[in-house]
Write a protein that holds these residues in place. Structure first.
Motif, mmCIF file in Angstrom:
data_model
loop_
_atom_site.group_PDB
_atom_site.id
_atom_site.type_symbol
_atom_site.label_atom_id
_atom_site.label_comp_id
_atom_site.label_asym_id
_atom_site.label_seq_id
_atom_site.Cartn_x
_atom_site.Cartn_y
_atom_site.Cartn_z
ATOM 1 N N PHE A 1 21.353 6.358 6.912
ATOM 2 C CA PHE A 1 19.911 6.520 6.725
ATOM 3 C C PHE A 1 19.473 5.728 5.499
ATOM 4 C CE2 PHE A 1 21.736 10.384 8.523
ATOM 5 C CZ PHE A 1 21.112 10.389 9.748
ATOM 6 N N ALA A 2 18.357 5.015 5.633
ATOM 7 C CA ALA A 2 17.896 4.149 4.545
ATOM 8 C C ALA A 2 17.693 4.956 3.269
ATOM 9 C CB ALA A 2 16.602 3.461 4.955
ATOM 10 N N SER A 3 18.187 4.415 2.159
ATOM 11 C CA SER A 3 18.097 5.115 0.879
ATOM 12 C C SER A 3 16.982 4.578 0.004
ATOM 13 C CB SER A 3 19.432 4.986 0.138
ATOM 14 O OG SER A 3 19.740 3.630 -0.086
ATOM 15 N N VAL A 4 16.164 3.689 0.555
ATOM 16 C CA VAL A 4 15.085 3.096 -0.236
ATOM 17 C C VAL A 4 13.924 4.080 -0.391
ATOM 18 C CG1 VAL A 4 15.661 0.724 0.346
ATOM 19 C CG2 VAL A 4 14.212 2.034 1.888
ATOM 20 N N ASP A 5 13.114 3.848 -1.415
ATOM 21 C CA ASP A 5 11.976 4.720 -1.726
ATOM 22 C C ASP A 5 10.772 4.284 -0.893
ATOM 23 O OD1 ASP A 5 9.700 5.955 -2.928
ATOM 24 O OD2 ASP A 5 10.866 6.254 -4.759
ATOM 25 N N GLU A 6 10.260 5.194 -0.077
ATOM 26 C CA GLU A 6 9.145 4.900 0.822
ATOM 27 C C GLU A 6 7.881 4.486 0.077
ATOM 28 O OE1 GLU A 6 8.795 5.297 4.340
ATOM 29 O OE2 GLU A 6 10.976 5.373 4.423
ATOM 30 N N ASN A 7 7.724 4.952 -1.153
ATOM 31 C CA ASN A 7 6.478 4.724 -1.875
ATOM 32 C C ASN A 7 6.477 3.429 -2.678
ATOM 33 O OD1 ASN A 7 5.312 7.230 -1.056
ATOM 34 N ND2 ASN A 7 6.667 8.259 -2.522
ATOM 35 N N LEU A 8 7.625 2.717 -2.689
ATOM 36 C CA LEU A 8 7.731 1.470 -3.428
ATOM 37 C C LEU A 8 7.752 0.286 -2.474
ATOM 38 C CD1 LEU A 8 10.482 2.409 -6.059
ATOM 39 C CD2 LEU A 8 7.987 2.562 -6.307
#
Length: 347
Positions: A91-98
């Motif tokens: 599962f993607a670990s990136v921040d959705e808000n950035l």
């Protein structure tokens, strides 16, 4: 970054064990991953693939056995091991808000890069993964394929020599899967070693130099794709004749040469001849030519990885869209926070 031991394999595990209550999610697995290869770990949902990867990545404790990454002990030297690998989880670990740029800058700073180097490295990775045009977009606007590429880019911030990819193409469309396969091949050409878990049989067949088959926490087979295929069945010489009247003669000749009667399909003018060795096909074709039998098409069919997996485990992989959360199998395995993410490794 710490330097790998020059003669040690990328990964070596002996008798690796992980238990959750009375359930042995990983049950004495041995593994050796050579430098510069793609090593595939193939198994169904709940087989223990992600749990094994999590232990090797220092994300969850090892309950039994030993493991080394480039010669460094996973339990005794976790801080050194983390410097040598990058992890992309299911599962993607990136921040959705950035934005994409902000995410890569954040990961770079967390891993100790200076501001200027972090910006430079992020820009290079966005270009490498064809994400430059989306650099200023929030992740919430990304497609699944774009997220996976960004997640992989984040795991390469420090250019680690070893990359763990846990189900890297799950849920992607065929075109994006193909792009990810190309990226993985390019990483290996650039000197990386890749440990890849997958439920996609074709993915293991296409990418992996060697494959370990895991089922119910056990390693049930290991080898190249061709070795695994050869271990469960023989190849078949499939002939389509120009004239159905030649079927009896072709069958008789094949049986004389190989000692086993072929299977005939008169309606399609086909002869299916089992082979002990692939090179026997040449003997059959030469004999048929000498007999004057005209052949329209020739195929040597090896067993597929689907057949290998079914023969080894008694079931299929459980579907390409399922995830390898060990809790799916028992309800007692790792919590979501135990799953490998780039953010956890970066810390």
């Amino acid at each position: 970054m710490n330097t790998p031991h020059p003669s040690a394999p990328a990964v070596r595990a002996e008798g690796l064990v992980k238990t959750f209550g009375e359930h042995r999610a990983v049950d004495g697995v041995d593994l050796e991953v050579h430098r510069g290869e793609v090593f595939g770990v193939l198994g169904p949902n709940g087989a223990g693939k992600t749990t094994m990867l999590s232990m090797l990545a220092t994300l969850i404790p090892i309950d039994g056995g030993d493991a080394q990454v480039f010669g460094h002990d996973v339990r005794r030297e976790p801080h050194l091991v983390r410097q040598l690998l990058g992890v992309t989880g299911q599962f993607a670990s990136v921040d959705e808000n950035l934005t994409a740029t902000e995410n890569l800058w954040l990961f770079a700073r967390l891993q100790g890069l200076g501001r200027a180097e972090a910006r430079s490295r992020g820009a290079h990775l966005l270009e490498q993964f064809d994400l430059t045009e989306a650099a200023s977009k929030p992740i919430s606007a990304f497609s699944g394929g774009m997220r996976r590429r960004l997640d992989l880019a984040a795991s390469l911030i420090t250019r680690p020599p070893l990359i763990f990819l846990d189900e890297p193409t799950t849920g992607l469309d065929p075109r994006t899967r193909g792009q990810m396969w190309t990226t993985i091949r390019e990483l290996v050409l650039e000197g990386s070693t890749v440990l890849l878990t997958t439920q996609y049989l074709d993915e293991a067949d296409q990418l992996a130099d060697r494959i370990a088959v895991i089922d119910h926490g056990l390693k049930v087979a290991e080898g190249t794709a061709d070795e695994l295929k050869s271990s469960v069945g023989r190849s078949t010489l499939q002939l389509q004749l120009a004239d159905a009247a030649d079927l009896p003669a072709a069958a008789e000749l094949a049986e004389q040469l190989l000692g086993e009667a072929p299977v005939l399909s008169p309606e399609s003018r086909r002869v299916n001849i089992p082979l002990q060795r692939t090179d026997q096909s040449i003997d059959v074709l030469v004999a048929l030519r000498d007999r004057g039998v005209s052949i329209e098409s020739v195929t040597v069919q090896k067993p597929s990885l689907d057949e290998v997996f079914l023969a080894l485990t008694g079931h299929d992989t459980g579907g390409p869209d399922s995830t390898d959360d060990p809790g799916d199998a028992t309800g007692t395995d790792a919590s979501p926070s135990d799953q490998p993410t780039q953010m956890e490794v970066s810390r």
